[in-house]
Design a protein around this motif. Structure first.
Motif, short mmCIF file in Angstrom:
data_model
loop_
_atom_site.label_atom_id
_atom_site.label_comp_id
_atom_site.label_asym_id
_atom_site.label_seq_id
_atom_site.Cartn_x
_atom_site.Cartn_y
_atom_site.Cartn_z
N SER A 194 -1.40 -21.59 7.20
CA SER A 194 -1.31 -20.95 5.57
C SER A 194 -0.07 -21.38 4.60
CB SER A 194 -0.88 -19.58 6.08
OG SER A 194 -2.34 -19.67 7.61
N GLY A 195 0.91 -21.43 5.29
CA GLY A 195 2.43 -21.63 4.55
C GLY A 195 1.77 -23.01 3.44
N LEU A 196 1.45 -24.45 4.17
CA LEU A 196 1.33 -25.45 3.60
C LEU A 196 0.55 -24.95 2.41
CD1 LEU A 196 1.85 -27.74 3.93
CD2 LEU A 196 -0.27 -28.09 5.40
N ALA A 197 -1.19 -24.28 2.98
CA ALA A 197 -2.00 -24.63 2.00
C ALA A 197 -1.90 -23.48 0.01
CB ALA A 197 -3.53 -23.04 2.54
N VAL A 198 -0.85 -22.93 0.86
CA VAL A 198 -0.21 -21.84 -0.55
C VAL A 198 0.86 -22.85 -1.97
CG1 VAL A 198 1.17 -20.03 -0.93
CG2 VAL A 198 0.01 -20.09 0.75
N LEU A 199 1.38 -23.62 -0.27
CA LEU A 199 2.21 -24.43 -0.94
C LEU A 199 1.87 -25.77 -1.51
CD1 LEU A 199 5.28 -25.19 1.83
CD2 LEU A 199 5.22 -24.59 -1.29
N VAL A 200 0.97 -26.11 -1.41
CA VAL A 200 -0.25 -27.00 -1.54
C VAL A 200 -0.66 -26.23 -3.05
CG1 VAL A 200 -2.82 -28.39 -1.71
CG2 VAL A 200 -0.67 -28.30 0.12
N ALA A 201 -1.51 -25.34 -3.00
CA ALA A 201 -2.90 -24.63 -3.95
C ALA A 201 -1.17 -24.39 -5.66
CB ALA A 201 -2.40 -23.61 -3.82
N PHE A 202 -0.23 -24.57 -4.56
CA PHE A 202 0.85 -24.29 -6.06
C PHE A 202 1.74 -25.11 -7.06
CE2 PHE A 202 5.87 -23.17 -6.18
CZ PHE A 202 5.85 -22.42 -7.35
N ALA A 203 1.41 -26.18 -5.39
CA ALA A 203 1.85 -27.92 -6.24
C ALA A 203 0.97 -28.24 -7.50
CB ALA A 203 2.73 -28.02 -5.61
N LEU A 204 -0.06 -28.02 -6.80
CA LEU A 204 -0.96 -28.54 -7.70
C LEU A 204 -1.26 -27.87 -8.87
CD1 LEU A 204 -4.30 -28.99 -5.21
CD2 LEU A 204 -3.40 -30.40 -6.88
N ARG A 205 -0.86 -26.65 -8.81
CA ARG A 205 -1.06 -26.48 -10.23
C ARG A 205 0.07 -26.02 -11.44
NH1 ARG A 205 -3.16 -24.22 -14.83
NH2 ARG A 205 -1.92 -22.00 -15.71
N LEU A 206 1.31 -26.43 -10.77
CA LEU A 206 2.19 -26.62 -11.01
C LEU A 206 1.99 -27.98 -11.57
CD1 LEU A 206 5.55 -25.44 -8.74
CD2 LEU A 206 5.00 -24.38 -10.73
N LEU A 207 1.14 -29.05 -11.53
CA LEU A 207 0.79 -30.34 -11.58
C LEU A 207 0.18 -30.44 -12.86
CD1 LEU A 207 0.79 -32.32 -8.44
CD2 LEU A 207 3.16 -32.58 -10.32
N ALA A 208 -1.00 -29.74 -12.88
CA ALA A 208 -1.74 -29.59 -13.77
C ALA A 208 -1.48 -28.54 -14.78
CB ALA A 208 -3.14 -28.85 -12.99
N MET A 209 0.09 -28.33 -14.94
CA MET A 209 0.68 -27.35 -16.14
C MET A 209 1.53 -28.47 -16.91
SD MET A 209 0.77 -23.45 -15.58
CE MET A 209 2.43 -23.14 -13.90
N ARG A 210 1.78 -29.44 -15.34
CA ARG A 210 3.12 -30.18 -16.00
C ARG A 210 2.02 -31.56 -17.23
NH1 ARG A 210 5.81 -33.32 -18.27
NH2 ARG A 210 7.71 -35.00 -17.76
N TYR A 211 0.72 -31.89 -16.79
CA TYR A 211 0.06 -33.16 -16.68
C TYR A 211 -0.73 -33.11 -17.59
CZ TYR A 211 3.75 -35.29 -13.77
OH TYR A 211 5.45 -36.03 -13.16
N HIS A 212 -0.89 -31.31 -17.97
CA HIS A 212 -1.93 -30.96 -18.66
C HIS A 212 -3.51 -31.65 -18.38
CE1 HIS A 212 0.20 -29.03 -21.34
NE2 HIS A 212 1.23 -29.91 -21.40
N TRP A 213 -3.74 -31.11 -16.79
CA TRP A 213 -5.08 -32.04 -16.00
C TRP A 213 -6.45 -31.05 -16.89
CZ3 TRP A 213 -2.89 -32.60 -10.33
CH2 TRP A 213 -2.05 -33.56 -10.22
N ARG A 214 -7.06 -31.13 -17.28
CA ARG A 214 -8.12 -30.73 -17.59
C ARG A 214 -9.46 -31.36 -17.65
NH1 ARG A 214 -5.70 -29.99 -23.43
NH2 ARG A 214 -3.68 -28.40 -22.09
N ALA A 215 -10.41 -30.49 -16.94
CA ALA A 215 -11.94 -30.88 -16.19
C ALA A 215 -12.95 -31.03 -17.20
CB ALA A 215 -12.47 -29.59 -15.10
N PRO A 216 -13.53 -31.89 -16.75
CA PRO A 216 -14.16 -32.50 -17.88
C PRO A 216 -15.64 -31.20 -18.44
CG PRO A 216 -15.09 -32.90 -15.51
CD PRO A 216 -14.03 -32.59 -15.59
N ARG A 217 -15.97 -31.50 -19.66
CA ARG A 217 -16.95 -30.09 -20.15
C ARG A 217 -18.30 -31.46 -19.46
NH1 ARG A 217 -15.25 -30.29 -26.22
NH2 ARG A 217 -14.54 -31.78 -25.50
N ALA A 218 -19.72 -30.39 -20.03
CA ALA A 218 -20.89 -31.35 -19.95
C ALA A 218 -20.90 -32.60 -20.64
CB ALA A 218 -21.70 -30.27 -20.61
N TRP A 219 -21.82 -33.82 -19.94
CA TRP A 219 -22.41 -34.62 -20.28
C TRP A 219 -22.95 -34.77 -21.38
CZ3 TRP A 219 -22.86 -39.47 -16.35
CH2 TRP A 219 -20.86 -39.71 -15.87
#
Lengths: 227, 227, 227
Positions: free
Chosen positions: A184-209
């Protein structure tokens, strides 16, 4: 009983941290919208407790934790007082707030999924409700502030995906009978890290084609076109 | 059983009065937003019953009173018909509507708090849910009308505070074992009077200190700066 | 047990069709609002499942069908994928979508009313909850997209009335003990046909009489004055 993954006091302390940082984000938006002190308190409470309240109503855990644990109710008021008197200082620590908010996101998607499963939901539904727990408060915050929920907007860094990944890790662990404090702790950490990376590198999701408004854009180039 | 503070028929009549005036406020906003007659009816129902519905879902009182008492459902429809045919006359009596709305606020914060306590919530949570009962319908009304909830706006006269005071009086009476028809009635009256005074003297709540947009304003001078 | 009016598999298939077309309408609005793929999925889920979720919370059917039936959860994701890749083609079939949406409206008002009655609500309350089941998802969709719910706007073709008629037919059948697969199917068809006619002939509901903004307009001429 899965949901006491950590010792109760550790679990409770982590919950309060998550509630506190979500409350800060609600209170800051309230100040930006020029609300008065009661508006700040309401938005802090709703942001911090809304996701868990929705989860508890869906699984039939009444009265919800938000109304049975005094600490859950009082923590957002502390955040309100802090932001009320010190909000330029709090705004200046926006990065710190974002980091804590990412921690809250990771924590709530994991505890939300686990609690939903404890109450008898299926694996997919548990993950969906874990996601709703993590992002629900923020959606309510934006609706009350009369704004398009930032969760839905394409020009914001990924927020749902880290929570989806965390919730999915939890249900996979449940499926393979290996959910414990460590995983569980690992899952928390992975979600946490992914969100930090998304903010750091401005990851965004695609809009409709093939949206009409623009020429064809490949989703992969979307990240570079934040307007 | 606390919540039959008054004889059932008196209690029920008071509830219907509160529902009626809240419905009028919803229907008037709907007319101002140019909604059709069904939109007026929906907004009247949501404003009148939304707060109690939320309370009943939280405490697990299903089906909620809004769906089990026919009078609760039909009263907002009466308000709809009235506003539909006579709304300039109703608007002209805006002061009367505000006075009744204040009465509804006082009544609902007291009955909401009492019912929440009856269903096993703690004192603080009961007061919080009593407040939510009193103001919830108005928040839903504004959200559906796509406006910032007037509860949250700094440029509106105090609305939450009278309800907080009324709910707090109820839980103090419970705490000291002295809740009865007299003390409940007193709590209703105090909340009602505070709301009337807030409207009369335009009492407002302070916004956050050191907001960037303005020079430093003392909260005490806020009342004079309604823009 | 009323609510298995049709054989379970037929009932379930009809439910999924209704969920699918409501999800399409949510996903299309999300594309128009420029949401990213997760925003599209969230709006599709909320539009498709919101009405039934509200109904299940009110009648105490927890966990709600939306969280206990995997097909209910996955169907909106299929709609999301479809709209994501093919939305100009889907937009081009707007008429087809509207027809399916009308079918969903008819179906949900009937099944919603029946399920509410099954859980012990009175006849009027059951009809009201059936209406809420049919229109609730669309209202949530518009609130999340930060728009005035199209249900409430006077310049949209009648949407509530067909659902009210369908729900009323169901409770009349229950009252006269003649609810069966045939009469339920008839109620669905009537609601469906009324909605199609409302779209075809732009039937609208009147706004309040004597609105200040305009000279006196008779409700009957309203249809011609869509601005």
């Amino acid at each position: 009983m899965l949901h006491e993954l950590f010792t109760p006091s550790v679990q409770h302390a982590l919950d309060l941290v998550g509630i506190f940082v979500f409350a800060i984000s609600g209170a800051l938006l309230a100040v930006r919208k020029n609300f008065d002190v009661f508006g700040i308190a309401v938005l802090a409470e709703v942001t911090a407790l809304g996701g868990g309240l929705f989860r508890d109503l869906v699984i039939g855990a009444v009265p919800p934790a938000a109304f049975s644990d005094l600490g859950y109710f009082l923590t957002p008021l502390v955040a309100t007082v802090l932001v009320f008197f010190l909000h330029p200082e709090v705004e200046r620590t926006q990065t710190a707030v974002n980091v804590f908010d990412a921690a809250g996101l990771g924590l709530f998607c994991v505890t939300g999924t686990t609690k939903a499963y404890d109450y008898g939901l299926g694996l997919t539904s548990s993950a969906a409700l874990g996601l709703a727990t993590a992002v629900g408060g923020g959606v309510l915050r934006d609706v009350l502030a009369n704004e398009v929920p930032s969760l839905l907007r394409w020009d914001r860094d990924l927020y749902a995906v880290p929570a989806i990944v965390g919730a999915t890790m939890v249900v996979l662990c449940i499926r393979f009978d290996s959910l414990n404090a460590l995983t569980s702790g690992l899952a928390v950490l992975v979600a946490f890290a992914l969100r930090l990376l998304a903010m750091r590198y401005h990851w965004r999701a695609p809009r409709a084609w093939n949206r009409r408004s623009n020429a064809r854009e490949e989703p992969e180039t979307e990240k570079a076109t934040a307007q």
